[in-house]
Each structure stands twice: as C-alpha cells, then as structure tokens.
Write a protein that holds these residues in place. Structure first.
Motif, PDB file in Angstrom:
ATOM      1  N   GLN A 653      48.205  76.765   4.577  1.00  0.00           N
ATOM      2  CA  GLN A 653      47.139  77.664   5.017  1.00  0.00           C
ATOM      3  C   GLN A 653      45.873  77.468   4.197  1.00  0.00           C
ATOM      4  OE1 GLN A 653      49.235  81.428   4.790  1.00  0.00           O
ATOM      5  NE2 GLN A 653      49.609  81.427   7.002  1.00  0.00           N
ATOM      6  N   SER A 654      46.029  77.150   2.924  1.00  0.00           N
ATOM      7  CA  SER A 654      44.855  76.875   2.089  1.00  0.00           C
ATOM      8  C   SER A 654      44.118  75.645   2.595  1.00  0.00           C
ATOM      9  CB  SER A 654      45.277  76.666   0.633  1.00  0.00           C
ATOM     10  OG  SER A 654      45.754  77.871   0.063  1.00  0.00           O
ATOM     11  N   LEU A 655      44.865  74.595   2.916  1.00  0.00           N
ATOM     12  CA  LEU A 655      44.249  73.351   3.374  1.00  0.00           C
ATOM     13  C   LEU A 655      43.468  73.543   4.665  1.00  0.00           C
ATOM     14  CD1 LEU A 655      47.093  70.786   2.599  1.00  0.00           C
ATOM     15  CD2 LEU A 655      44.836  70.904   1.504  1.00  0.00           C
ATOM     16  N   ILE A 656      44.041  74.274   5.633  1.00  0.00           N
ATOM     17  CA  ILE A 656      43.334  74.444   6.908  1.00  0.00           C
ATOM     18  C   ILE A 656      42.186  75.440   6.791  1.00  0.00           C
ATOM     19  CG2 ILE A 656      45.407  73.879   8.240  1.00  0.00           C
ATOM     20  CD1 ILE A 656      45.635  76.857   8.935  1.00  0.00           C
ATOM     21  N   ALA A 657      42.093  76.147   5.653  1.00  0.00           N
ATOM     22  CA  ALA A 657      40.970  77.048   5.415  1.00  0.00           C
ATOM     23  C   ALA A 657      39.895  76.388   4.556  1.00  0.00           C
ATOM     24  CB  ALA A 657      41.461  78.327   4.739  1.00  0.00           C
ATOM     25  N   GLY A 658      40.088  75.081   4.231  1.00  0.00           N
ATOM     26  CA  GLY A 658      39.077  74.365   3.474  1.00  0.00           C
ATOM     27  C   GLY A 658      39.217  74.488   1.977  1.00  0.00           C
ATOM     28  N   ARG A 659      40.302  75.072   1.503  1.00  0.00           N
ATOM     29  CA  ARG A 659      40.503  75.250   0.074  1.00  0.00           C
ATOM     30  C   ARG A 659      41.486  74.217  -0.465  1.00  0.00           C
ATOM     31  NH1 ARG A 659      40.948  80.579   2.077  1.00  0.00           N
ATOM     32  NH2 ARG A 659      43.224  80.459   1.892  1.00  0.00           N
ATOM     33  N   ASP A 660      41.355  73.933  -1.742  1.00  0.00           N
ATOM     34  CA  ASP A 660      42.340  73.083  -2.401  1.00  0.00           C
ATOM     35  C   ASP A 660      43.652  73.845  -2.508  1.00  0.00           C
ATOM     36  OD1 ASP A 660      40.582  70.954  -2.895  1.00  0.00           O
ATOM     37  OD2 ASP A 660      39.815  71.947  -4.705  1.00  0.00           O
ATOM     38  N   PRO A 661      44.770  73.152  -2.515  1.00  0.00           N
ATOM     39  CA  PRO A 661      46.047  73.838  -2.739  1.00  0.00           C
ATOM     40  C   PRO A 661      46.023  74.570  -4.069  1.00  0.00           C
ATOM     41  CG  PRO A 661      46.414  71.600  -1.968  1.00  0.00           C
ATOM     42  CD  PRO A 661      44.949  71.706  -2.262  1.00  0.00           C
ATOM     43  N   ARG A 774      29.301  83.771  -3.844  1.00  0.00           N
ATOM     44  CA  ARG A 774      30.142  84.893  -4.281  1.00  0.00           C
ATOM     45  C   ARG A 774      31.567  84.741  -3.752  1.00  0.00           C
ATOM     46  NH1 ARG A 774      25.527  87.961  -3.064  1.00  0.00           N
ATOM     47  NH2 ARG A 774      26.410  88.572  -1.047  1.00  0.00           N
ATOM     48  N   TYR A 775      31.680  84.306  -2.496  1.00  0.00           N
ATOM     49  CA  TYR A 775      33.012  84.119  -1.906  1.00  0.00           C
ATOM     50  C   TYR A 775      33.778  83.033  -2.639  1.00  0.00           C
ATOM     51  CZ  TYR A 775      36.596  83.017   1.582  1.00  0.00           C
ATOM     52  OH  TYR A 775      37.792  82.778   2.213  1.00  0.00           O
ATOM     53  N   GLU A 776      33.092  81.940  -2.986  1.00  0.00           N
ATOM     54  CA  GLU A 776      33.764  80.862  -3.711  1.00  0.00           C
ATOM     55  C   GLU A 776      34.218  81.341  -5.087  1.00  0.00           C
ATOM     56  OE1 GLU A 776      32.185  76.791  -3.470  1.00  0.00           O
ATOM     57  OE2 GLU A 776      30.622  77.603  -2.150  1.00  0.00           O
ATOM     58  N   ARG A 777      33.367  82.144  -5.756  1.00  0.00           N
ATOM     59  CA  ARG A 777      33.746  82.649  -7.077  1.00  0.00           C
ATOM     60  C   ARG A 777      34.952  83.589  -6.983  1.00  0.00           C
ATOM     61  NH1 ARG A 777      28.074  83.023  -7.743  1.00  0.00           N
ATOM     62  NH2 ARG A 777      28.134  85.274  -7.337  1.00  0.00           N
ATOM     63  N   ARG A 778      34.975  84.408  -5.919  1.00  0.00           N
ATOM     64  CA  ARG A 778      36.093  85.342  -5.772  1.00  0.00           C
ATOM     65  C   ARG A 778      37.392  84.591  -5.550  1.00  0.00           C
ATOM     66  NH1 ARG A 778      39.010  88.510  -2.039  1.00  0.00           N
ATOM     67  NH2 ARG A 778      38.034  87.594  -0.196  1.00  0.00           N
ATOM     68  N   ASP A 782      40.498  85.084  -8.030  1.00  0.00           N
ATOM     69  CA  ASP A 782      41.732  85.726  -7.549  1.00  0.00           C
ATOM     70  C   ASP A 782      42.875  84.740  -7.356  1.00  0.00           C
ATOM     71  OD1 ASP A 782      40.401  88.104  -7.557  1.00  0.00           O
ATOM     72  OD2 ASP A 782      40.089  88.206  -5.389  1.00  0.00           O
ATOM     73  N   PHE A 783      42.549  83.514  -6.945  1.00  0.00           N
ATOM     74  CA  PHE A 783      43.617  82.581  -6.580  1.00  0.00           C
ATOM     75  C   PHE A 783      43.503  81.224  -7.267  1.00  0.00           C
ATOM     76  CE2 PHE A 783      42.923  85.480  -3.024  1.00  0.00           C
ATOM     77  CZ  PHE A 783      44.196  86.028  -2.891  1.00  0.00           C
ATOM     78  N   GLY A 784      42.474  81.042  -8.080  1.00  0.00           N
ATOM     79  CA  GLY A 784      42.328  79.789  -8.815  1.00  0.00           C
ATOM     80  C   GLY A 784      42.041  78.601  -7.921  1.00  0.00           C
ATOM     81  N   GLN A 785      41.341  78.820  -6.798  1.00  0.00           N
ATOM     82  CA  GLN A 785      41.121  77.748  -5.835  1.00  0.00           C
ATOM     83  C   GLN A 785      39.650  77.401  -5.687  1.00  0.00           C
ATOM     84  OE1 GLN A 785      43.537  79.866  -2.684  1.00  0.00           O
ATOM     85  NE2 GLN A 785      44.174  77.753  -2.238  1.00  0.00           N
ATOM     86  N   SER A 786      39.384  76.102  -5.513  1.00  0.00           N
ATOM     87  CA  SER A 786      38.056  75.609  -5.154  1.00  0.00           C
ATOM     88  C   SER A 786      38.113  75.121  -3.710  1.00  0.00           C
ATOM     89  CB  SER A 786      37.642  74.470  -6.090  1.00  0.00           C
ATOM     90  OG  SER A 786      37.583  74.926  -7.429  1.00  0.00           O
ATOM     91  N   PHE A 787      36.937  74.783  -3.169  1.00  0.00           N
ATOM     92  CA  PHE A 787      36.862  74.369  -1.764  1.00  0.00           C
ATOM     93  C   PHE A 787      36.633  72.861  -1.649  1.00  0.00           C
ATOM     94  CE2 PHE A 787      36.152  78.840  -1.353  1.00  0.00           C
ATOM     95  CZ  PHE A 787      36.599  79.175  -0.081  1.00  0.00           C
ATOM     96  N   PRO A 800      40.712  67.026  -0.361  1.00  0.00           N
ATOM     97  CA  PRO A 800      41.357  68.078  -1.139  1.00  0.00           C
ATOM     98  C   PRO A 800      41.954  67.531  -2.429  1.00  0.00           C
ATOM     99  CG  PRO A 800      42.033  68.167   1.163  1.00  0.00           C
ATOM    100  CD  PRO A 800      41.295  66.884   0.982  1.00  0.00           C
ATOM    101  N   HIS A 801      41.904  68.336  -3.482  1.00  0.00           N
ATOM    102  CA  HIS A 801      42.539  67.988  -4.750  1.00  0.00           C
ATOM    103  C   HIS A 801      43.988  68.460  -4.695  1.00  0.00           C
ATOM    104  CE1 HIS A 801      38.427  67.955  -7.010  1.00  0.00           C
ATOM    105  NE2 HIS A 801      38.672  66.814  -6.374  1.00  0.00           N
ATOM    106  N   MET A 802      44.886  67.522  -4.636  1.00  0.00           N
ATOM    107  CA  MET A 802      46.299  67.874  -4.550  1.00  0.00           C
ATOM    108  C   MET A 802      46.846  68.125  -5.947  1.00  0.00           C
ATOM    109  SD  MET A 802      46.372  67.715  -1.336  1.00  0.00           S
ATOM    110  CE  MET A 802      48.092  68.065  -1.028  1.00  0.00           C
ATOM    111  N   PRO A 803      47.664  69.200  -6.128  1.00  0.00           N
ATOM    112  CA  PRO A 803      48.186  69.516  -7.452  1.00  0.00           C
ATOM    113  C   PRO A 803      49.216  68.488  -7.912  1.00  0.00           C
ATOM    114  CG  PRO A 803      49.166  70.960  -5.799  1.00  0.00           C
ATOM    115  CD  PRO A 803      48.095  70.153  -5.112  1.00  0.00           C
TER     116      PRO A 803
END
Length: 803
Positions: A653-661, A774-778, A782-787, A800-803
């Motif tokens: 779900q993170s990946l399809i929302a544009g966020r890194d895992p 602000r959304y990126e910072r939140r 909250d979740f330690g994720q970048s876009f 995406p940066h894969m862990p």
C-alpha cells in the motif's frame, strides 16, 4: 350425479372438509373451461371431474409427505440443539450457518443452510454446463448481449429460432428447473399441480408502481381476455374462475408494489409467483419488458431464479418444507433454554454471536427479509452513498487480499492436511495458463465459480457494499471487477476446493482408522462416522491432468454427499474469509433496508465486517479447539502468519501511494502490521496518529465512510463560513477524492493522485507547496517514510528505496 352434488355428499359424510370441496370444485371449473373447446360439454365435465379427482388425490398425498418431512427435519434439528455442548441456540445457529464452536462431533451432523445453498447452486450451475455464459456481461459490465437472450424464451416455449446457443441454453435451463422441482418436491414441498410453468417472473415494484394500478390491471386483463395468459389461484388447485381474475390481478399489484413477493426465501418455487401462466413467448416478453426485467435484465432474472431455487432447496432439506414454522418453534425452544443458562454462558453466547437474537438476525439475512426495503427512497439514498464509497475507496482491495488471502489459505490448508503449496500453485496455473480447463473441471466437481451468476452485486465479501442494479450499483460493481478482486477471490476458492477434492480422492484408499490424522479430524469435526466414510469412499473418481478428484455426484447417499459438500465449503470459509449471514445480520443490526435507522447502521458498519468475520473463524478456532498446548500453538501460528500478511500489505500500500516502504526495524511498523493482519484496517493509523492516512478523524471512522465524509465536508464548510477556517485546495481535493469512483484503483492510484487531485489543490491553493511539504513531514514523523513520487510532482523523481 354432478360433481357439485357428489362433493356435497362427501362433506356431509365428513369424508372431506368444506375447504377441500371448494378447492375441488374450483379446479373442476377451471379445467372444464380449458377442455370445452376440444370436446362436448358432457365429455368436458366428465374429463375435468376425473382430473380434479386425480389432482385432489395427489394433493392429499403431498400433504402427507409434507407432514412427514416436516416432522423429520424438526426432530433432526431439535436433536442437534439438545446435543450441542454450547446450548440449544448454538445448535439452532449451526443449522443456519457454519458452527463456529465446531460441535459436529457431538451433534453428528453439521450441514447448514448457507453452505448447503452454495453447494446446491453449484450443482444447478453444473447442470446448466455453461450454456448461459454467452449472455453474461463483460468488460466490467459495460457490454452484454441483451438481444439474442430473448431467443432463449422462444426456445423454452418450443419456438425454433435457429439460434443454436439459445436452444442449448433453453434446454439446459429447463433441465435445471426440472431437477430442482423434483428435488424440492421429494422433500415434501407442495407446489402447483399444473406443471406448465416455464420461466421465472420478475415483477419490478418501481415499474409496476409507475404504471399505476389501472394500467397494470388493464394490460393483464387484455392478455387474459385474448387467451394469452391464464390465472391460477394461489393454492395451486387450478385456474381461477373468470369472475375472480380481476381481484387476483389487483392483489398481485398490491403484493408487487409493497414488496410482498420478496424476502420470503421462497422465490424459486413460490406459487405466488406462478399465478400468471403465459401461453406464448410473446406475452411473456411484452409483460416482462414493460413491468419486469426490461431490456438486459433477463439474464439476471434467470440466474437469480437458479439462486432462489437453490436457497429454497437448502431451507427445505435442512429445516423442512414449512421451514418458517419449524424455525419459529425451534427458536422458542432456544429462547427458553437461553433464559435458564448461567450469566457466564449467556455472555459467551452473545460474544460468539450464538444467542437467540443473533439466530433470528441470521435467519432474516438468509431468507432475504433484511434486503426488502421499507422505503425505496430511503434505501436508494443510503445504498447510493455506500455504492459511491465502495467505488471510491475499495479500488485497492486486491492489494489487501493478495497477502491476506494467501496466508489464510495456507492456514486452512495446513489445518486439513492439504499441501498449501499445491493450493497456491493451482491458483497461479488456473489464473494464467489453464483458465478454461479449470472451469470445465470445476463444473464436473460442482465447484463452478459463483461469479458466473453475474447478478451485479460484486464479490461476496462486498455484497453488502454494492446494492442493487441502479446507476451507483453498476458503477460500484464495475469498479470492483476492474480491480481484479473477483477473479482473485473466485480463483482461490476454486483452487482450495479442488485440492480438497483431490485430497479426499487420495484418502479414499484408506479406512477411517488409517486416514491422515488431519483429514480424520476434518471428518470428525463435521460428524462423519467410520460407517459414513465407508459409504463415501467407494464413489468413483474423476481423472483430469493426471490427477484424481473426488466426485460428490457419484455418492449414492444424497444426504451424505450434501453434508460433505457443506463441510468442504465451511472449511473454504477459512481459506477465503468472507462475512456469512451471521455477520451480515449483526452488521445490519437485524434492521431492514429503507428505514432511517437501518440505513444509518449499514453506513456505520460499512467496510467493518472483515475483523468480525476473522474473529469468528480463525481466532475462535485457535482459541477454542484442542488442548491448551494446541491452542497456544495455533494462536501463535495465526498471529505470526497474519502479521507477516499485514506487513506485506502495508508495504504494498505504501508503494502504490508513492511512498517508500517502511523501515521494518521500526517497532511501530510491526505493531501496525499486527493490527492490519488481524483486520484492524484503519485502526492501525489511529494508534500512531489522531487521523488516518485518509485524513479522517475517529468520529468519521466510527460513523462510517459515507456519513463520515458528509460530516467532514459539512464541518469544513461550516467553519469556513464562520471564518474559523480557510477554504483551501487541499480540502476540496480531499473531499472530491472521497466521492470519486476509481480514485483508489491500485494500478492508477498514483497517477490519479498526482495528475488530478494534486493539480486541483495547486490550482486553488496558492500555498499548495507548503501543504505538500507539511504532509511529507507528517509521514516522515509518524511512519518514517519518504516519497518516491512526491505530492505535486508530475513524474516520479526516483525509484522507491527498498529496505
């Protein structure tokens, strides 16, 4: 001596009742009217008298059979209730849906109406052998053959259309209906003695109401006067006298417009729906196109009739021919028993949804009563909003289903001794290289996918979310299809069931004592004895692709075959977790559609049935079955397995929302995965944030998606008008997204977010970049994720940066 004088003397001698005499006379008069054109008055009267006597004798025999079957089924369920270790209400519930206490070993029988309905439905679809597939809608419901399907009507009436497909479909439908009628009559169900019924009648309440009583009465009377239609009295004793016909048509208008022909559970064989007999196909087509199925609904009408027949057969074979009467008697016994139980026992029955009130709600859900709208207007508004929310928010349901269903299928397979790798391998093969072959084999094994019914209600797991066939219903259904969730769900169901049949075939070489312990446990859980197994195991197998499959159709004892299929379907409910009638009844509060409270409850509980279903299946099995050591092992296995599924779902779900895992070393990630894997859904977000990633607060979450979206929108507007909040593009984009069908579709979600909704925000909000930051910072906090594809960017800036 005239038949009337003969009947009078029989009544005087008390050999028949006055009611029986009146019925015989009405039947005689109706038959005489039909026979008169082809023979003289005397011959017609004699012939009709003999036929009336034959019919009355047959009816008397049917009444005796009905009474016997009624008593047998009542005693069977009463015995199950008495022997169930968790109380009589639980025993009665086990006759309706899967027994979540799994007490079949004590009661000796675990067949239930819901699973039996599905098994019978698949049997009927197997008889039809795919002959109706041509008329299904395709391209997510955008294309359907609505013209040539009417040739099926002509062929059923014996008119040669030259259409080979229609001829095959007509023959198969007629054979299916005949099999169903014969089967339900063997169980003592009294049906109309006139067997010239051909096709189901689908009278649409809205269309009938719009035409008005006068027009409806005029149209049907004209058809009757022209000799195109006959009218039968509701008791099925023959044609109604001409003087009674206007009144019968008038009553039909009232029944249709008030919804009395729905929700009784008897739609497949109801004599009420067989009152009008059309003598030619043109009459049927004229009236159905104007007052019923319209242009394009005939397929759904015919397939819906198959479902209705299956449901009626299941009710009758489990609860008896007058199942409503038996249920009410048995429910009263359950209530009395519940009142005498200890406080702890009563609390346990309520927590596990086995108390008498839950039993009543479940029965109402199964019979269809809860689906009958008291007000079409209120139901339309409530259902329409839920349909739009389904279309807007469930576009990524497949992403949640892939890891979750895979893990539950593994657990269910292991619990029954089926190699889990075989199930997943078959699923992949059937969905890729062997789709047609898999369906052909499924028909032989009574495992035809339910999606062939194509009744525009989406896959079963969302059947309470997609309501009806209106515009919003079609939108929601179409969106659910293009997500791929239907194909995945039905494919996994079929793969699990086929592997189950393969395992039964392999185990049939052994006596009960030498069976694999896991499979022997399955048989014991569902009340099968060694003697039962010996009867089952001798049935011949079906061979396909070098493998053997158990053929339930070859079992001589029909009841044993039905019990076995019901048990297999019950176990499949663990492989693919779907809400059953128990959950549906609970989530609706036992309230009908079309009431303000009923619609409010449905909206509040929308999308929340999975956690409760999960608790009533896997969690309850892990916590209640076996020794304490076994329970601890199963609970640990369940927790770990579903946490892994939750982790996979979160990352996808993170990946399809544009966020890194997310960083899997972060404890918050595993806490979130634990809750998501157990069906917590958005609840995981509330643990780490006051709002969800969908920007919803706890109030909106609790009231449900549709009311929540309205509350949020109204609140923002009110605060803006009061000067307490500035109207921004982000606010508008969020509210539009919450109601836009397809906005969450998993394979277009990123493009939709970035190219449409972000641009809406940018066009209106001059400080849009600060909002995006602000959304990126939140999300980072909250979740330690970048876009990897950040808000406001037209194209992704990196991978995406894969862990």
């Amino acid at each position: 001596m005239s038949i009337q004088n003969c009947l009078t003397r029989l009544v005087t001698a008390k050999r028949i009742t006055q009611k029986q005499a009146d019925d015989a006379l009405a039947l005689h008069e109706g038959l005489q009217g039909r026979l008169y054109p082809s023979m003289g008055p005397a011959s017609a009267e004699a012939a009709s008298a003999l036929e009336a006597a034959r019919v009355m004798m047959q009816a008397a025999q049917e009444r005796k059979l009905m009474a016997a079957k009624q008593a047998i089924r009542q005693n069977e369920i009463a015995s199950r209730m008495q022997m169930h270790p968790n109380g009589k209400a639980t025993g009665l519930m086990s006759a309706l849906v899967r027994d979540n206490w799994e007490g079949g070993a004590q009661t000796g029988d675990a067949i239930n109406i819901e699973s039996h309905t599905e098994a019978v439905t698949k049997k009927l679809l197997g008889i039809m052998n795919g002959t109706m597939d041509k008329y299904r809608s395709t391209l997510a419901g955008l294309r359907q053959d609505t013209e040539s399907i009417w040739n099926v009507v002509d062929e059923i009436y014996g008119v040669d259309t030259g259409d080979a497909d229609a001829k095959a479909a007509a023959l198969a439908f007629s054979e299916t209906a005949k099999y169903a009628v014969d089967r339900v009559k063997r169980e003592g169900k009294p049906l109309s003695v006139l067997e010239d019924w051909r096709l189901p009648q689908s009278w649409d309440a809205k269309q009938v109401k719009n035409a008005g009583e006068r027009q409806f009465l005029h149209d049907l009377w004209q058809e009757y006067e022209a000799g195109n239609m006959r009218v039968i009295d509701k008791e099925g004793w023959g044609e109604a006298p001409k003087a009674a016909v206007p009144g019968i048509i008038q009553n039909a208008f009232k029944d249709i417009t008030l919804g009395k022909v729905q929700g009784t559970g008897a739609g497949g064989f109801s004599n009420q729906l067989r009152v009008f007999r059309f003598d030619n196909p043109e009459t049927y087509k004229r009236l159905m196109k104007k007052y019923g199925v319209g242009s394009g609904g005939l397929f759904n009408t015919m397939m819906g009739h198959v479902q209705a027949m299956a449901r009626e057969i299941a009710f009758t074979e489990v609860l008896g021919p007058n199942y409503q009467q038996n249920f009410e008697k048995l429910l009263q016994v359950a209530r009395e028993d519940d009142a005498g139980r200890s406080v702890g026992e009563r609390i346990a029955s309520r927590v596990t949804l086995n108390d008498p009130r839950a039993v009543q709600r479940t029965y109402d859900a199964l019979s269809g009563r809860l689906g009958v709208a008291q007000s079409e207007l209120i139901a339309g508004i409530g259902g329409g909003m839920r349909n739009l929310q389904t279309a807007a928010r469930l576009g990524s349901a497949t992403i949640a289903a892939l890891p979750g269903d895979s893990m539950t299928a593994v657990l269910a397979a292991n619990y029954n001794g089926i190699p889990a790798t075989n199930v997943l391998a078959r699923l992949v093969t059937d969905l890729t290289t062997n789709r047609e072959g898999a369906e052909d084999l499924a028909r032989q094994l009574n495992l035809t996918a339910a999606t062939v019914l194509d009744t525009a209600i989406g896959t079963k797991r969302f059947e309470d979310e997609v309501i009806g066939q209106g515009v919003t219903g079609r939108i929601a259904d179409g969106l659910m299809r293009v997500t791929g969730i239907n194909v995945w769900t039905e494919g996994l169901k079929r793969a699990f069931s086929m592997e189950f049949m393969g395992m039964i075939a392999r185990q049939s070489e052994h006596t009960f004592e030498k069976l694999d312990p896991m499979f022997q446990g399955f048989l014991t859980r569902y009340g099968f004895t060694p003697a039962d197994w010996d009867k089952v195991r001798v049935a011949p197998h079906i061979e396909a692709d070098g493998a053997k499959f158990f053929d339930v159709n070859a079992v001589e004892d029909q009841r044993l075959a039905d019990r076995l299929m019901s048990a297999v379907i019950d176990e499949r409910h663990f492989a693919v977790v779907e809400p059953d009638a128990r959950i549906r009844g609970t989530m609706t509060g036992g309230l009908q559609r079309g009431t303000i409270i009923g619609e409010a409850v449905r909206s509040a509980t929308q999308f929340k049935s999975f956690p409760m279903t999960y608790m009533m299946t896997h969690m309850m099995r892990a916590l209640t079955q076996g020794s304490m050591a076994n329970r601890a092992y199963r609970t640990t296995q369940l927790t770990l397995t579903m946490t892994i599924a939750g982790a996979a779902m979160s990352q996808m779900q993170s990946l399809i929302a544009g966020r890194d895992p997310q960083d899997m070393a972060d404890p918050r990630f595993w806490g979130q995965s634990f809750i998501r894997g157990g069906g917590g859904g958005m609840l995981a977000d509330f643990i780490y944030s006051s709002t969800t990633r969908g920007k919803e607060g706890i109030t909106q979450y609790l009231t449900g998606p549709a009311p929540g979206a309205i509350i949020a929108g109204a609140g923002d507007l009110a605060q803006a008008l009061a000067g307490n909040k500035e109207l921004k593009g982000k606010m508008l984009a969020d509210h539009l997204k919450a109601w836009t069908p397809g906005s969450s579709l998993w394979y277009t979600k990123m493009a939709t977010d970035r190219l449409i909704f972000d641009n809406i925000q940018a066009m209106i909000d001059p400080t849009y970049r600060a909002s995006f930051d602000r959304y990126e910072r939140r999300m980072k906090k909250d979740f330690g994720q970048s876009f990897w594809w950040a808000p406001g960017d037209g194209l992704p800036q990196r991978a995406p940066h894969m862990p």
